[in-house]
Design a protein around this motif. Structure first.
Motif, PDB file in Angstrom:
ATOM      1  N   THR A  71       0.833  -1.207   0.000  1.00 64.73           N
ATOM      2  CA  THR A  71       0.000   0.000   0.000  1.00 64.73           C
ATOM      3  C   THR A  71       0.864   1.252   0.000  1.00 64.73           C
ATOM      4  N   TYR A  72       1.848   1.297   0.888  1.00 61.13           N
ATOM      5  CA  TYR A  72       2.727   2.472   0.969  1.00 61.13           C
ATOM      6  C   TYR A  72       3.575   2.613  -0.286  1.00 61.13           C
ATOM      7  N   ALA A  73       4.047   1.497  -0.812  1.00 63.40           N
ATOM      8  CA  ALA A  73       4.859   1.555  -2.031  1.00 63.40           C
ATOM      9  C   ALA A  73       4.045   2.116  -3.198  1.00 63.40           C
ATOM     10  N   LEU A  74       2.808   1.652  -3.337  1.00 62.27           N
ATOM     11  CA  LEU A  74       1.927   2.181  -4.380  1.00 62.27           C
ATOM     12  C   LEU A  74       1.651   3.664  -4.153  1.00 62.27           C
ATOM     13  N   ALA A  75       1.412   4.029  -2.895  1.00 58.89           N
ATOM     14  CA  ALA A  75       1.060   5.411  -2.575  1.00 58.89           C
ATOM     15  C   ALA A  75       2.187   6.372  -2.937  1.00 58.89           C
ATOM     16  N   VAL A  76       3.412   6.025  -2.565  1.00 58.65           N
ATOM     17  CA  VAL A  76       4.546   6.899  -2.883  1.00 58.65           C
ATOM     18  C   VAL A  76       4.748   6.966  -4.391  1.00 58.65           C
ATOM     19  N   SER A  77       4.596   5.854  -5.072  1.00 59.27           N
ATOM     20  CA  SER A  77       4.744   5.837  -6.530  1.00 59.27           C
ATOM     21  C   SER A  77       3.656   6.668  -7.204  1.00 59.27           C
ATOM     22  N   GLU A  78       2.448   6.619  -6.663  1.00 55.71           N
ATOM     23  CA  GLU A  78       1.363   7.430  -7.230  1.00 55.71           C
ATOM     24  C   GLU A  78       1.564   8.908  -6.923  1.00 55.71           C
ATOM     25  N   CYS A  79       2.149   9.208  -5.785  1.00 52.47           N
ATOM     26  CA  CYS A  79       2.539  10.582  -5.473  1.00 52.47           C
ATOM     27  C   CYS A  79       3.537  11.075  -6.512  1.00 52.47           C
ATOM     28  N   ASN A  80       4.502  10.233  -6.854  1.00 54.32           N
ATOM     29  CA  ASN A  80       5.491  10.590  -7.863  1.00 54.32           C
ATOM     30  C   ASN A  80       4.841  10.828  -9.221  1.00 54.32           C
ATOM     31  N   ALA A  81       3.954   9.934  -9.616  1.00 54.93           N
ATOM     32  CA  ALA A  81       3.296  10.054 -10.925  1.00 54.93           C
ATOM     33  C   ALA A  81       2.437  11.314 -11.005  1.00 54.93           C
ATOM     34  N   ALA A  82       1.959  11.773  -9.848  1.00 56.46           N
ATOM     35  CA  ALA A  82       1.141  12.992  -9.798  1.00 56.46           C
ATOM     36  C   ALA A  82       2.005  14.236  -9.559  1.00 56.46           C
ATOM     37  N   MET A  83       3.312  14.070  -9.712  1.00 56.90           N
ATOM     38  CA  MET A  83       4.280  15.159  -9.562  1.00 56.90           C
ATOM     39  C   MET A  83       4.345  15.707  -8.151  1.00 56.90           C
ATOM     40  N   GLY A  84       4.121  14.817  -7.166  1.00 55.27           N
ATOM     41  CA  GLY A  84       4.265  15.204  -5.770  1.00 55.27           C
ATOM     42  C   GLY A  84       5.721  15.117  -5.346  1.00 55.27           C
ATOM     43  N   ARG A  85       5.985  15.492  -4.102  1.00 53.30           N
ATOM     44  CA  ARG A  85       7.353  15.481  -3.586  1.00 53.30           C
ATOM     45  C   ARG A  85       7.694  14.105  -3.033  1.00 53.30           C
ATOM     46  N   ILE A  86       8.796  13.565  -3.508  1.00 57.25           N
ATOM     47  CA  ILE A  86       9.232  12.232  -3.078  1.00 57.25           C
ATOM     48  C   ILE A  86      10.721  12.258  -2.771  1.00 57.25           C
ATOM     49  N   VAL A  87      11.208  11.183  -2.168  1.00 56.71           N
ATOM     50  CA  VAL A  87      12.651  10.973  -2.052  1.00 56.71           C
ATOM     51  C   VAL A  87      13.030   9.970  -3.131  1.00 56.71           C
ATOM     52  N   ALA A  88      13.860  10.367  -4.053  1.00 57.71           N
ATOM     53  CA  ALA A  88      14.293   9.459  -5.118  1.00 57.71           C
ATOM     54  C   ALA A  88      15.311   8.486  -4.524  1.00 57.71           C
ATOM     55  N   ALA A  89      14.805   7.420  -3.985  1.00 56.68           N
ATOM     56  CA  ALA A  89      15.656   6.478  -3.251  1.00 56.68           C
ATOM     57  C   ALA A  89      15.555   5.084  -3.853  1.00 56.68           C
ATOM     58  N   THR A 120      15.704   6.173  -7.248  1.00 57.12           N
ATOM     59  CA  THR A 120      15.211   6.905  -8.410  1.00 57.12           C
ATOM     60  C   THR A 120      13.752   7.255  -8.174  1.00 57.12           C
ATOM     61  N   ALA A 121      13.215   8.129  -9.021  1.00 52.93           N
ATOM     62  CA  ALA A 121      11.795   8.456  -8.917  1.00 52.93           C
ATOM     63  C   ALA A 121      10.941   7.242  -9.272  1.00 52.93           C
ATOM     64  N   ALA A 150      17.100   2.685 -17.499  1.00 54.07           N
ATOM     65  CA  ALA A 150      17.597   2.959 -18.844  1.00 54.07           C
ATOM     66  C   ALA A 150      18.936   2.279 -19.101  1.00 54.07           C
ATOM     67  N   VAL A 151      19.618   1.905 -18.039  1.00 49.85           N
ATOM     68  CA  VAL A 151      20.923   1.249 -18.168  1.00 49.85           C
ATOM     69  C   VAL A 151      20.803  -0.257 -17.972  1.00 49.85           C
ATOM     70  N   GLY A 152      20.105  -0.661 -16.916  1.00 52.73           N
ATOM     71  CA  GLY A 152      20.086  -2.075 -16.569  1.00 52.73           C
ATOM     72  C   GLY A 152      18.728  -2.728 -16.536  1.00 52.73           C
ATOM     73  N   GLY A 153      17.686  -2.041 -16.991  1.00 45.36           N
ATOM     74  CA  GLY A 153      16.349  -2.605 -16.894  1.00 45.36           C
ATOM     75  C   GLY A 153      15.769  -2.409 -15.499  1.00 45.36           C
ATOM     76  N   CYS A 154      14.549  -2.876 -15.305  1.00 52.90           N
ATOM     77  CA  CYS A 154      13.898  -2.692 -14.011  1.00 52.90           C
ATOM     78  C   CYS A 154      14.530  -3.556 -12.923  1.00 52.90           C
ATOM     79  N   GLN A 155      15.288  -4.573 -13.306  1.00 51.00           N
ATOM     80  CA  GLN A 155      16.039  -5.361 -12.321  1.00 51.00           C
ATOM     81  C   GLN A 155      17.016  -4.460 -11.577  1.00 51.00           C
ATOM     82  N   ALA A 156      17.474  -3.390 -12.233  1.00 53.66           N
ATOM     83  CA  ALA A 156      18.368  -2.434 -11.587  1.00 53.66           C
ATOM     84  C   ALA A 156      17.575  -1.411 -10.792  1.00 53.66           C
ATOM     85  N   GLU A 157      16.493  -0.910 -11.378  1.00 52.07           N
ATOM     86  CA  GLU A 157      15.736   0.177 -10.736  1.00 52.07           C
ATOM     87  C   GLU A 157      14.886  -0.335  -9.574  1.00 52.07           C
ATOM     88  N   CYS A 158      13.944  -1.221  -9.857  1.00 55.50           N
ATOM     89  CA  CYS A 158      13.173  -1.804  -8.752  1.00 55.50           C
ATOM     90  C   CYS A 158      14.008  -2.836  -7.989  1.00 55.50           C
TER      91      CYS A 158
END
Length: 294
Positions: A99-117, A119-120, A167-175
């Motif tokens: 739930t929290y992971a989705l919420a922060v990601s949806e905050c990001n998609a809505a251009m809210g303030r996040i910690v890029a930890a 990446t966004a 963009a460098v390693g696929g989502c295996q790198a990002e997520c």
């Protein structure tokens, strides 16, 4: 796949030799590298945690993205989980982490303030895990701040040995940043440095090969739900490591393997929207309509 760059294995061995937890070993080192005091570093981490909590709260208002493609999933899951008849198949802690992971990601998609930890696009994973642990395991603010120090150091190792970018390693790198959350969570829950390293390795074992294929190039589909999935992978790795399950492949070698796989991926599967889910008929039709509107 030998790599002479910074080594998580070495940090773990040094912490073990000093008979210190990973956070106790890394905190003075990290503070010295940043040329600030340990207290100042923990204060910075506490501020980042506050931003993560605010991002989750904003996402849980049901906010939608500018594109209209995503939004409301976190609130929907939270509301469903509160119903008496809802089966929490993953358990309450894991459901809250998603739930929290989705919420922060949806905050990001809505251009809210996040910690890029780190990446966004993967910003929901680390707060998803830590906020759930705070709620269910009664972790203090200082414990969580120290966990962020550990997560940051793990992220530095991954960035140095491989990459944290889709963009460098696929989502295996990002997520795959779920490895940061897993190692930090093991340490926060009293695990040994070696167990933290095991958790990092397990995450990459289970996420190796995951492509980055955002629909229309937007960090929304499938990115947001992948943040939820990565949070669960982190919790799985934590539970296995704390149970005493080891990893045949050490953390550094798992990271190096991720780099090799990422380097081997075609460009179409590295955040270009040229393959995977981004090239399905539904995705292509939506993208065409979206770009015509914009």
């Amino acid at each position: 796949m030998a790599n002479d760059k910074i080594s998580l294995n070495a940090l773990i061995e040094e912490a073990e030799a000093a008979k210190l937890s990973l956070n106790a070993y890394l905190l003075p080192q990290s503070a010295a590298e940043l040329e600030i005091t340990e207290e100042e570093l923990l204060a910075k981490m506490a501020q980042m945690l506050k931003v993560m909590e605010e991002a989750a709260a904003y996402g849980l208002t049901g906010v939608r993205s500018h594109s209209g493609l995503t939004g409301g999933s976190a609130l929907k899951l939270q509301n469903a989980a509160e119903q008496p008849g809802f089966n929490k198949l993953l358990g309450a802690l894991a459901t809250d982490a998603v739930t929290y992971a989705l919420a922060v990601s949806e905050c990001n998609a809505a251009m809210g303030r996040i910690v890029a930890a780190p990446t966004a696009g993967a910003a929901g994973v680390l707060p998803g895990v830590l906020l759930a642990l705070k709620k269910h395991c009664n972790l203090t603010e200082e414990q969580l701040a120290r966990a962020l120090v550990v997560a940051g150091q793990i992220g530095l190792v991954i960035a140095a040995r491989a990459s944290l970018a889709g963009a460098v390693g696929g989502c295996q790198a990002e997520c795959g940043s779920a490895a940061m959350a897993a190692g930090a969570a093991v340490d926060a829950l009293g695990g040994t440095p070696a167990q933290a390293g095991t958790a990092v390795s397990i995450v990459f074992k289970n996420m190796l090969g995951l492509v980055c294929d955002p629909v229309a190039g937007l960090v929304e589909v499938p990115c947001i739900k992948r943040n939820g999935g990565a949070a669960v992978q982190a919790l799985l790795a934590v539970e296995m490591a704390l149970a005493g399950i080891g990893s045949f492949i050490p953390a550094d070698e798992a990271i190096d393997a991720m780099k090799w796989v990422g380097d081997s991926m075609p460009c179409a599967l590295r955040e270009t929207a040229g393959g995977g889910l981004a090239q399905t008929p539904t995705a292509l039709a939506w993208a065409k309509a979206w770009f015509e509107r914009e």
